[in-house]
Motif scaffolding. Structure first.
Motif, PDB file in Angstrom:
ATOM      1  N   LEU A   1      40.542  39.496  13.469  1.00 54.77           N
ATOM      2  CA  LEU A   1      39.825  39.465  14.345  1.00 54.77           C
ATOM      3  C   LEU A   1      37.963  39.644  13.984  1.00 54.77           C
ATOM      4  O   LEU A   1      37.307  38.833  14.449  1.00 54.77           O
ATOM      5  CB  LEU A   1      40.041  40.200  15.676  1.00 54.77           C
ATOM      6  CG  LEU A   1      41.068  39.968  16.487  1.00 54.77           C
ATOM      7  CD1 LEU A   1      41.578  40.973  17.340  1.00 54.77           C
ATOM      8  CD2 LEU A   1      40.958  38.502  17.352  1.00 54.77           C
TER       9      LEU A   1
ATOM     10  N   LEU B   1      40.626  47.214  19.837  1.00 54.57           N
ATOM     11  CA  LEU B   1      41.760  47.417  19.129  1.00 54.57           C
ATOM     12  C   LEU B   1      41.552  48.436  18.082  1.00 54.57           C
ATOM     13  O   LEU B   1      42.530  49.459  17.856  1.00 54.57           O
ATOM     14  CB  LEU B   1      42.342  46.320  18.644  1.00 54.57           C
ATOM     15  CG  LEU B   1      43.709  46.210  17.738  1.00 54.57           C
ATOM     16  CD1 LEU B   1      44.810  46.621  18.242  1.00 54.57           C
ATOM     17  CD2 LEU B   1      44.188  44.713  17.107  1.00 54.57           C
TER      18      LEU B   1
ATOM     19  N   GLU C   1      34.606  42.006  20.123  1.00 52.10           N
ATOM     20  CA  GLU C   1      34.833  42.960  21.011  1.00 52.10           C
ATOM     21  C   GLU C   1      36.343  43.249  21.135  1.00 52.10           C
ATOM     22  O   GLU C   1      36.685  44.395  21.313  1.00 52.10           O
ATOM     23  CB  GLU C   1      34.397  42.676  22.420  1.00 52.10           C
ATOM     24  CG  GLU C   1      34.601  43.736  23.611  1.00 52.10           C
ATOM     25  CD  GLU C   1      33.790  43.380  24.843  1.00 52.10           C
ATOM     26  OE1 GLU C   1      34.001  43.821  25.947  1.00 52.10           O
ATOM     27  OE2 GLU C   1      32.661  42.442  24.752  1.00 52.10           O
ATOM     28  N   GLU C   2      37.309  42.390  21.105  1.00 52.83           N
ATOM     29  CA  GLU C   2      38.697  42.499  21.085  1.00 52.83           C
ATOM     30  C   GLU C   2      39.107  43.414  19.813  1.00 52.83           C
ATOM     31  O   GLU C   2      39.862  44.161  19.800  1.00 52.83           O
ATOM     32  CB  GLU C   2      39.340  41.177  21.161  1.00 52.83           C
ATOM     33  CG  GLU C   2      40.806  41.252  21.098  1.00 52.83           C
ATOM     34  CD  GLU C   2      41.492  39.888  21.162  1.00 52.83           C
ATOM     35  OE1 GLU C   2      42.946  40.031  20.821  1.00 52.83           O
ATOM     36  OE2 GLU C   2      40.913  38.880  21.200  1.00 52.83           O
TER      37      GLU C   2
ATOM     38  N   HIS D   1      33.485  37.681  21.719  1.00 53.27           N
ATOM     39  CA  HIS D   1      34.387  38.045  22.117  1.00 53.27           C
ATOM     40  C   HIS D   1      35.680  38.357  21.188  1.00 53.27           C
ATOM     41  O   HIS D   1      36.369  39.427  21.536  1.00 53.27           O
ATOM     42  CB  HIS D   1      34.898  36.851  22.940  1.00 53.27           C
ATOM     43  CG  HIS D   1      36.628  36.547  23.258  1.00 53.27           C
ATOM     44  ND1 HIS D   1      36.859  37.326  24.561  1.00 53.27           N
ATOM     45  CD2 HIS D   1      37.821  36.340  22.970  1.00 53.27           C
ATOM     46  CE1 HIS D   1      38.260  37.257  24.863  1.00 53.27           C
ATOM     47  NE2 HIS D   1      38.684  36.671  23.680  1.00 53.27           N
TER      48      HIS D   1
END
Length: 110
Positions: free
Chosen positions: A46, A72, A67-68, A64
């Motif tokens: 990511l 995590l 941030e994910e 996005h």
């Protein structure tokens, strides 16, 4: 090396060479192939995805993904991923007004 790793590593290499469109395709493909059991690797993937979106000048999508990845990495304790994301902070600075970027920058500062 799994197919997922190979795809993402190929994407990262293309990203390093400045071919962000093809890089993003490989990174996305690698993420789709990655099993759920490899959460730390997913966070790194990511982060790579966020970098590819930044090179494509798509800061909202980059924020996005970043941030994910940050959520995590903090949830599972993945410091390598956090370091990768911290390294992207300067690249996000020109996009401070883009949707999602201020929230990501605030999270990295916390």
């Amino acid at each position: 090396m799994s197919e997922a790793d190979l795809a993402v590593d190929s994407g990262q290499s293309l990203l390093d060479l400045g071919d962000s469109r093809r890089a993003h395709q490989f990174i996305t493909e690698g993420q789709a192939l990655l099993p759920d059991s490899r959460a730390k690797t997913r966070g790194v993937f990511l982060a790579y995805e966020a970098a590819s979106y930044l090179q494509l000048k798509e800061p909202e999508r980059a924020a996005h993904a970043a941030e994910e990845a940050l959520a995590l990495s903090r949830r599972i304790g993945a410091p390598r991923c956090e370091r990768l994301l911290q390294g992207l902070v300067p690249d996000f600075q020109p996009y401070r007004a883009a949707d999602g970027v201020p929230a990501f920058l605030a999270l990295t500062a916390a």
